[in-house]
Design an enzyme around this catalytic site. Sequence first.
Site, PDB file in Angstrom:
ATOM      1  N   HIS A 218       0.807  -1.215   0.000  1.00 31.69           N
ATOM      2  CA  HIS A 218       0.000   0.000   0.000  1.00 31.69           C
ATOM      3  C   HIS A 218       0.843   1.269   0.000  1.00 31.69           C
ATOM      4  CE1 HIS A 218      -4.228  -1.654   0.871  1.00 31.69           C
ATOM      5  NE2 HIS A 218      -3.477  -2.589   0.324  1.00 31.69           N
ATOM      6  N   SER A 222       0.191  -1.220  -6.367  1.00 32.08           N
ATOM      7  CA  SER A 222       0.368  -2.463  -7.101  1.00 32.08           C
ATOM      8  C   SER A 222       1.050  -2.217  -8.436  1.00 32.08           C
ATOM      9  CB  SER A 222      -0.991  -3.111  -7.360  1.00 32.08           C
ATOM     10  OG  SER A 222      -1.619  -3.444  -6.157  1.00 32.08           O
ATOM     11  N   LYS A 246     -13.915  -8.349  -8.480  1.00 30.94           N
ATOM     12  CA  LYS A 246     -13.129  -9.231  -9.343  1.00 30.94           C
ATOM     13  C   LYS A 246     -12.420 -10.312  -8.523  1.00 30.94           C
ATOM     14  CE  LYS A 246     -10.019  -9.148 -13.288  1.00 30.94           C
ATOM     15  NZ  LYS A 246      -9.286  -8.331 -14.271  1.00 30.94           N
ATOM     16  N   ASP A 247     -11.901  -9.933  -7.347  1.00 30.99           N
ATOM     17  CA  ASP A 247     -11.261 -10.933  -6.478  1.00 30.99           C
ATOM     18  C   ASP A 247     -12.269 -11.998  -6.038  1.00 30.99           C
ATOM     19  OD1 ASP A 247      -8.745  -9.911  -6.615  1.00 30.99           O
ATOM     20  OD2 ASP A 247      -8.791  -8.859  -4.702  1.00 30.99           O
ATOM     21  N   GLU A 290       6.526 -33.897  -0.550  1.00 36.77           N
ATOM     22  CA  GLU A 290       5.309 -33.428  -1.189  1.00 36.77           C
ATOM     23  C   GLU A 290       5.654 -32.735  -2.509  1.00 36.77           C
ATOM     24  OE1 GLU A 290       2.675 -34.912   0.162  1.00 36.77           O
ATOM     25  OE2 GLU A 290       1.639 -33.169   0.948  1.00 36.77           O
TER      26      GLU A 290
END
Lengths: 439, 261
Positions: A218, A222, A246-247, A290
């Site tokens: 922030h 971005s 959108k998220d 894994e």
Amino acid sequence: MSAGTHQSGGMGTGVVKWIDSRLPVFTYLQKEYAEFEAPRNFNWFWNFGAILTFLLVMMIMTGIFLAMQYQPNTALAFDSVERIMRDVNYGWLLRYLHANGATFFFIAIYIHIFRGMYYGSYKAPRELLWMLGVVILLLAMATAFMGYVLPWGQMSFWGATVITNLFSAIPLVGDSIVTLLWGGFSVDNPTLNRFFALHYLLPFLIFGVVILHVIALHVTGSNNPLGVDPKGPQDTLPFHPYYTMKDSVGLAAFVTIMAAFVFFAPNFFGEPENYLEAAPLNTPAHIVPEWYFLPFFAILRSIDFDILFIEAKLGGVIAMFAAIFVLFVLPWLDRSPVRSAKFRPVYKWFFWIFLINAVILGYVGGKPTDAPVFSGVEGFQIIHLGYITTFWYFAHFLIVIPLLGIFERPKPVPKSISEAVLGGGAAGTTATAKPMEKA
Amino acid sequence: MGIVSTFRHTAAAAGLAACAALISTSVQAAGEAKDPENQDWHFEGIFGTVDRASAQRGLQVYLEVCSGCHGLKQVAYRNLAELGFTEAEVKAIAAEFEVEDGPNDDGEMFFRPAIASDRFASPFPNEQAAKAANNGAAPPDLSLQVKAHPGGADYIYALLTGYEDPPADKELSPGLAYNAYFRGNAIAMPNPLFEDGVEYTDGTQATVEQMAWDVTNFMQWAAEPTMETRKQIGFKVVLFLIILTAILYAAKRKMWSNVDH
């Protein structure tokens, strides 16, 4: 929600205002998650921060409820997991969500990282943001490794034995470190106890670093698919409602896929042998970690030769850790002034080669080293493919990326996001690439 | 100190050996296991359910053939109700087993017939006893065997029907049987299933294939008793999530329709 902050302090009315004027949580949320200006041109790859946040919370919540039923004692651990699966109400759901959640956390974090690499999100001024992300990756790996030990199956035990033994390769203090990790002289009850304690602790550390990651985000804002900083309001959209919406779509789609595995193929990513209780005198034929550790495991195994005075085993350990630590210095290895691979015609190709190389490394990590790569061609074994792909992994960071910064001629970069987005596709007008200025 | 030091070195050596074994990962080339054939199971697929008739017969095979050597310690007798057994039948099955209980008021441990809430009594008190009675190889507990092998139920079925005479060039140690599906091809368990080895209460012809099929269905249920609930809930959850995703996507399209991006 449109009420601004007053001189007297505190947004809203009534109780909200009373709280906010004393502790400005609502002002903070409004500023950082509602009004926060995000570039208007995010693609779907910008969903994974939100997805990872959701998964982290899901993992902590399912984990807390599992911990209420789990017994961190070598005599009880395996059976207590089966009690969760059979007798605890919805225990099977908690455990399968937790186990598959780990897999999907790594799917999301790897996509998130590759997104950052493709669009140059690690470059100035986001170096610290990127480095905090690498810290999260490291913590997530440690957490996942210790969590995998807890069911006390065969792979839990032997995976823990192999990985903790790696530390014995460190000169002078190696053996002491291993004893400390084990809490004794072999992987045993004290090991399980401390791994459980740490497995409970680390997610909260991850949560703390995630907060720092978001604070750093922030500050800089971005990155975006063009890699060009927003120049003003015409380049951005308020985070809410545009990106919360959108998220939500991306998150719902991602969770749908995860749910399909949780409910219909919950053991798809698991190692069957971990449904056998740990047997310290009975080594499995193939010890494999894994899937999300396989590329790093392949790098570890590929250094099977001494380098000068460094023994092969130590060399492998160094290479494995270096494979992650090299990410910390990536912002300084890449000297190209252009962020996004969209405008880097050569880097774009090398990015995809690196991605394919990483996938092959994962394949190599899951196979016995002396198996032939192609059936019938005995001379070319998995270990040889491991040499090549390990070399390329490091060459990409240490040779290709620095050289591209010097020799690559980037395509013209658009002046602004709005020019590229709104200007009807007539992208770059600048004749040559120029270093990005901070907005 | 000397003992600790010796122990420490042994442990370290064992760890290092494991590490070395791993890093060189050499496979025993001889006796690669044959891949089990893919079978069409009733429990497969997102709507798959337990074939109860088969699993009930499988329990009979387990009780009459397997339970002499193999435990089923994760399963409680009461769980058998999920396979369609009545309460009385469950109690009768449980009562055939003896479990250790105690101490009583005299401080003595004692044996009593099992009740529905007990878990299946294992045939041997501990692994050493199991080894001593079985030529050094402890018969594994069957609760999770289906989930513990990559081939799953296909593997169990293939193994049970895969006993044959060893090829001429294969020399078996005494006490081992030849089975192409087993790693190393030499298995300590003698062929357990013979034609009409059990007399099915429902009149089904007890061929080797039938018994192997039934006991595998039973073991599948024993390994994953919550499967049917899981799939039923899963169908609703995934359907809900698909619809939710579609609605959210439509809302997103609408919301974004007035901005260029």
